[in-house]
Design an enzyme around this catalytic site. Sequence first.
Site, PDB file in Angstrom:
ATOM      1  N   HIS A  56       0.821  -1.208   0.000  1.00 48.73           N
ATOM      2  CA  HIS A  56       0.000   0.000   0.000  1.00 48.73           C
ATOM      3  C   HIS A  56       0.860   1.265   0.000  1.00 48.73           C
ATOM      4  O   HIS A  56       0.384   2.342   0.360  1.00 48.73           O
ATOM      5  CB  HIS A  56      -0.907   0.022   1.228  1.00 48.73           C
ATOM      6  CG  HIS A  56      -1.728  -1.208   1.406  1.00 48.73           C
ATOM      7  ND1 HIS A  56      -2.620  -1.627   0.454  1.00 48.73           N
ATOM      8  CD2 HIS A  56      -1.775  -2.132   2.400  1.00 48.73           C
ATOM      9  CE1 HIS A  56      -3.199  -2.758   0.862  1.00 48.73           C
ATOM     10  NE2 HIS A  56      -2.695  -3.078   2.037  1.00 48.73           N
ATOM     11  N   HIS A 218      -7.183  -4.600  -1.000  1.00 49.96           N
ATOM     12  CA  HIS A 218      -6.519  -5.862  -1.326  1.00 49.96           C
ATOM     13  C   HIS A 218      -7.264  -6.556  -2.456  1.00 49.96           C
ATOM     14  O   HIS A 218      -7.094  -7.755  -2.674  1.00 49.96           O
ATOM     15  CB  HIS A 218      -6.488  -6.781  -0.111  1.00 49.96           C
ATOM     16  CG  HIS A 218      -6.059  -6.117   1.146  1.00 49.96           C
ATOM     17  ND1 HIS A 218      -6.938  -5.504   2.006  1.00 49.96           N
ATOM     18  CD2 HIS A 218      -4.831  -5.922   1.657  1.00 49.96           C
ATOM     19  CE1 HIS A 218      -6.264  -4.986   3.025  1.00 49.96           C
ATOM     20  NE2 HIS A 218      -4.985  -5.218   2.829  1.00 49.96           N
TER      21      HIS A 218
END
Lengths: 330, 330
Positions: A56, A218
């Site tokens: 991320h 995700h």
Amino acid sequence: MKKFINNPENVLPDALRGLAAAHPELRVDLEQKIITRAGKPAAGKVGLVSGGGSGHEPLHGGFVGVGMLDAACPGEVFTSPVPDQILAATVAADNGTGVVHVVKNYTGDVMNFQLAAELAAAEGIVVETVLVDDDVAVQDSTWTAGRRGTGATVFVEKIAGALAEGGAGVAEVAELGRRVNAASRSFAVALTSCTTPAAGRPGFDLPDDEMEIGVGIHGEPGRRREKLASANEVVATALDAILSDHPLAPADRTIVMVNGLGGTPLIELYLLFGEVASTLDGKGITIARSLVGNYVTSLDMAGVSITICQADEQMLTLWDAPVRTPALRW
Amino acid sequence: MKKFINNPENVLPDALRGLAAAHPELRVDLEQKIITRAGKPAAGKVGLVSGGGSGHEPLHGGFVGVGMLDAACPGEVFTSPVPDQILAATVAADNGTGVVHVVKNYTGDVMNFQLAAELAAAEGIVVETVLVDDDVAVQDSTWTAGRRGTGATVFVEKIAGALAEGGAGVAEVAELGRRVNAASRSFAVALTSCTTPAAGRPGFDLPDDEMEIGVGIHGEPGRRREKLASANEVVATALDAILSDHPLAPADRTIVMVNGLGGTPLIELYLLFGEVASTLDGKGITIARSLVGNYVTSLDMAGVSITICQADEQMLTLWDAPVRTPALRW
């Protein structure tokens, strides 16, 4: 799989070595896998710690520095950091006045941060936790009970970080962090899936003419699949979801982030921000501050998330406070 | 085509509207398609202007601000700005002491900037030009006679921009810009093609198991296709190309940029930077300053470029000077 990596198993340590080489203002502990500021913060400063799965970036290591985090603990790609690692970050961040954990709401993160907080408490460190759960797309998800934590993490870390830098106590910093989260909502749309190095193939299938409405960072499923739509339709869908969950009135002031999920060109993010700005302007809502860029990504996913925080005067003042991190500087 | 756009024909104005909304510190003239600082620079300050096709964001509009550019003129995607537009940017940037054009070496850019410089001269504005041609991959290319201009543009704009901010004259600023270009070399590798909104499909085909070695920022062919290789092999190829063209000796100091071409996750860029750092360290070459991120992109292309500048003391001092732009701030 088309990635610039050496061995899929070593992506995190290899990337941490690069982070260390690029940022002498950070200290990267390759063994414990924690990232702290190279200089010791002021004695007595409340520590701010965050972490979660890698993939991320710049979240979370890129937000370590003056005005934001004291320490970050990155797990493997899309995998929670382990309790000992979180504990090490907590100990490193503690200056004797306690530590605030900023935790995105994913079951593994929540559990491991809680274990680490208990271990830290046993060592005499006061830990307060701010749970971030801003994503309005779905209630419960693949790895989450309750709402997922996404873009608001940046707002919490910036604003609570500035308060901590100013010398506030641990309860006060945590309380403000919780208020920022409560005032923030996010919604994301994906045009493509993303590929983790370990899997080597896209995490989900998305036909060439479809997008995932309400995707997680995700690749968790969102609300529905839809045929590709124009940027203004995408923005309308996202803003409807956000504003029906957290209505805003004319004259309300906001901080707005249009965030790329990793594979989206900046020119498209600016175009999307233009749509957000004109829509909010049409409702009389003020964008007082903004961020446009890649801040909370999902590896190579082409997609966007929009986060809106209804900001009060204190939040705006702290937003403007100086920040010196790899990813956010002013 | 999976893009967040409305109409392929309006991508540039739509994105400029977003840029204007996101950055009140900039003034975006939607009619003339030029981006300037909202505040007037100091009287007598030499103006710095750059521009080129869009699709390389944050280049160039993201580098307008204190310490870098006074004005940018973005053309349509992958298309040169027109002479009248460049002239408008030049006039806007002129404070009576002349303007420096920073021009990437592409035939259309070179021709249109030259025409604009002649038009400006006719209006009594002294224009000096710095031609950036740092890409060692190929001599001559699809749209270029001589070497292509890529990542060194950022170094030229930052360093010459700082000198201009300090009050230097137009010839001196241009001369330093030329020295920075002469001291810089770049090399890029692509894992995927990129898709312009107008074409709606990838600009070139690249099989799933191959990469383009020495790619240009519009997808121009490089030196060859190769089977996918590991990150350290990619870095070795790029550094061999750069260092065989511009040898560096132990104790030389450098500024190094590892730049994503738009679709590459930041975690991979840091991993690549780690490889560059350890390779240069092994040769005794110092990385004095660095940038890791998306600075000169090619829409959604997954790829990386590496730029190395052999920096002298003056360049390093000017690199460290304050800069306040959307994409570069310290």
